[in-house]
Design a protein around this motif. Sequence first.
Motif, PDB file in Angstrom:
ATOM      1  N   HIS A 113       0.842  -1.206   0.000  1.00 42.35           N
ATOM      2  CA  HIS A 113       0.000   0.000   0.000  1.00 42.35           C
ATOM      3  C   HIS A 113       0.874   1.252   0.000  1.00 42.35           C
ATOM      4  O   HIS A 113       1.960   1.265   0.574  1.00 42.35           O
ATOM      5  CB  HIS A 113      -1.003   0.003   1.146  1.00 42.35           C
ATOM      6  CG  HIS A 113      -0.428   0.064   2.536  1.00 42.35           C
ATOM      7  ND1 HIS A 113      -0.064   1.242   3.132  1.00 42.35           N
ATOM      8  CD2 HIS A 113      -0.174  -0.906   3.447  1.00 42.35           C
ATOM      9  CE1 HIS A 113       0.383   0.996   4.359  1.00 42.35           C
ATOM     10  NE2 HIS A 113       0.345  -0.300   4.577  1.00 42.35           N
TER      11      HIS A 113
ATOM     12  N   ASP B 139       6.024   1.447   7.755  1.00 40.62           N
ATOM     13  CA  ASP B 139       4.692   0.971   7.340  1.00 40.62           C
ATOM     14  C   ASP B 139       4.171   1.852   6.214  1.00 40.62           C
ATOM     15  O   ASP B 139       3.483   2.809   6.448  1.00 40.62           O
ATOM     16  CB  ASP B 139       3.756   0.998   8.539  1.00 40.62           C
ATOM     17  CG  ASP B 139       2.384   0.433   8.206  1.00 40.62           C
ATOM     18  OD1 ASP B 139       2.215  -0.140   7.118  1.00 40.62           O
ATOM     19  OD2 ASP B 139       1.469   0.586   9.040  1.00 40.62           O
ATOM     20  N   MET B 140       4.418   1.463   4.932  1.00 43.54           N
ATOM     21  CA  MET B 140       5.296   0.404   4.524  1.00 43.54           C
ATOM     22  C   MET B 140       6.173   0.796   3.338  1.00 43.54           C
ATOM     23  O   MET B 140       6.520  -0.020   2.500  1.00 43.54           O
ATOM     24  CB  MET B 140       4.477  -0.847   4.146  1.00 43.54           C
ATOM     25  CG  MET B 140       3.566  -0.597   2.955  1.00 43.54           C
ATOM     26  SD  MET B 140       3.278  -1.999   1.874  1.00 43.54           S
ATOM     27  CE  MET B 140       2.227  -3.062   2.823  1.00 43.54           C
TER      28      MET B 140
ATOM     29  N   GLU C 227      -5.090   1.221   2.230  1.00 43.32           N
ATOM     30  CA  GLU C 227      -5.029   0.153   3.229  1.00 43.32           C
ATOM     31  C   GLU C 227      -5.240   0.689   4.632  1.00 43.32           C
ATOM     32  O   GLU C 227      -5.858   0.061   5.473  1.00 43.32           O
ATOM     33  CB  GLU C 227      -3.670  -0.563   3.136  1.00 43.32           C
ATOM     34  CG  GLU C 227      -3.608  -1.911   3.858  1.00 43.32           C
ATOM     35  CD  GLU C 227      -3.308  -1.826   5.347  1.00 43.32           C
ATOM     36  OE1 GLU C 227      -3.589  -2.800   6.065  1.00 43.32           O
ATOM     37  OE2 GLU C 227      -2.795  -0.793   5.814  1.00 43.32           O
ATOM     38  N   GLU C 228      -4.710   1.886   4.886  1.00 39.86           N
ATOM     39  CA  GLU C 228      -4.777   2.430   6.251  1.00 39.86           C
ATOM     40  C   GLU C 228      -6.184   2.880   6.650  1.00 39.86           C
ATOM     41  O   GLU C 228      -6.423   3.214   7.803  1.00 39.86           O
ATOM     42  CB  GLU C 228      -3.784   3.596   6.411  1.00 39.86           C
ATOM     43  CG  GLU C 228      -2.319   3.190   6.271  1.00 39.86           C
ATOM     44  CD  GLU C 228      -1.806   2.285   7.393  1.00 39.86           C
ATOM     45  OE1 GLU C 228      -2.605   1.884   8.259  1.00 39.86           O
ATOM     46  OE2 GLU C 228      -0.600   1.972   7.388  1.00 39.86           O
TER      47      GLU C 228
ATOM     48  N   GLU D   5       4.161  -5.646   4.244  1.00 36.47           N
ATOM     49  CA  GLU D   5       3.967  -4.962   5.527  1.00 36.47           C
ATOM     50  C   GLU D   5       5.240  -5.149   6.361  1.00 36.47           C
ATOM     51  O   GLU D   5       6.021  -6.071   6.130  1.00 36.47           O
ATOM     52  CB  GLU D   5       2.770  -5.568   6.276  1.00 36.47           C
ATOM     53  CG  GLU D   5       1.408  -5.248   5.672  1.00 36.47           C
ATOM     54  CD  GLU D   5       0.949  -3.817   5.898  1.00 36.47           C
ATOM     55  OE1 GLU D   5       1.660  -3.052   6.577  1.00 36.47           O
ATOM     56  OE2 GLU D   5      -0.116  -3.453   5.361  1.00 36.47           O
TER      57      GLU D   5
END
Length: 380
Positions: A83, A113-114, A147-148, A172
């Motif tokens: 991501h 991250d990441m 993604e977050e 990740e």
Amino acid sequence: MSSFLDDRVDSDAILDDIRGIVEIESPSRHTAGVNRVLAAITRFFDGTGAVCERHPTVDTLGDILRVRCDPSRNEPGILVLSHMDTVHPVGTLAGKLPWRREGDRVYGPGIYDMKGGLMLAIAAYRRIAHAGRRTPLPITFLFTPDEEVSSPASRSFIEREARGYRYVLVTEPARDGGKIVTARKGVGAFIVRTRGRPAHSGSSPEKGRSAIVAMAELVLAIEGMNDAPRGITTNVGLINGGTARNSVAEDCMMEVDLRFSDRARASELESKMLALKSSRPDIETTVTGKITRPPFARERIVDLVFDQAAAIAQAIGFKLESAPPVGGGSDGNFTVAMGISTLDGLGVDGDGAHTNDEYLKYSSIEPRTRLMQGLMERLQ
Ligand SMILES: [Zn+2]
């Protein structure tokens, strides 16, 4: 024949590339920033023969980048999932978390991250491409923008894409001392609202029905759903209600986070959350939300790829271990639930994800790049 064991890893060059994308701030809701990261990533594939395709999502989120390294091969291959978004608001780089190196630690927003792990995977592939070697399986990269925030726009894209693959590798971050991730909890996100009746708290309190008092009881009900032995945790992470000290609150809302280990319990837990209701008179309760990620369970399909990765790590010279089940979800949760051999936590080692102390360990760049390259060259 040369392989990942012979190629020299230039950690400084990889770190420079990591810096290039860390210095483009890309919180999930900052579409322009995420898309600038996407454009930068696209350039890293120049000259490799890979085909980059950009797929728009929704107006409020960045695009998805799909990179097909072997566009002419159609057999089931390896999907590398990364991501591009971070949790850090714009300004973090100039403020609380500037790019800096202190010994083995390199700090920056999203570096662990990441963005670090994402770049390792690209570096690993570029080494193979520039050496002109053919991998046993075709490789595709997917870079997602959300993604977050639980992957609202990417989830269906990932699930559709992943169907045709043999392996999914997720970049990740690694866990304490380079451990990879082979089990994650499932995640649910819910919003609970209560609506009562407003009143002046001095002159006519008896006419009021407090949405805050009703919510306070529901907070305790949610707290009561915690069941650590069965792997269930709940958290009321945000609450908001009322308009003034001397008014009985008409409205209140809270956001609830739910984590659980057992896939079979997903629908039961979801129904239980959606059925929450205040028992107080004249209070309207509404609950919205859902299970956003199924659990990532350590199953045989995961063991299968873990054992191969451990053998590769041994050839490189380190012992690969898997972390105890982690509470945080990732896009790997989707693919493992589909029955695809998935390895997660293949990114850089470091610590401080989602904080202003986020860093990667420079010394992890070399072994992790080799591990990723070894997976690309050996998995079949
Ligand atoms: Zn992440």
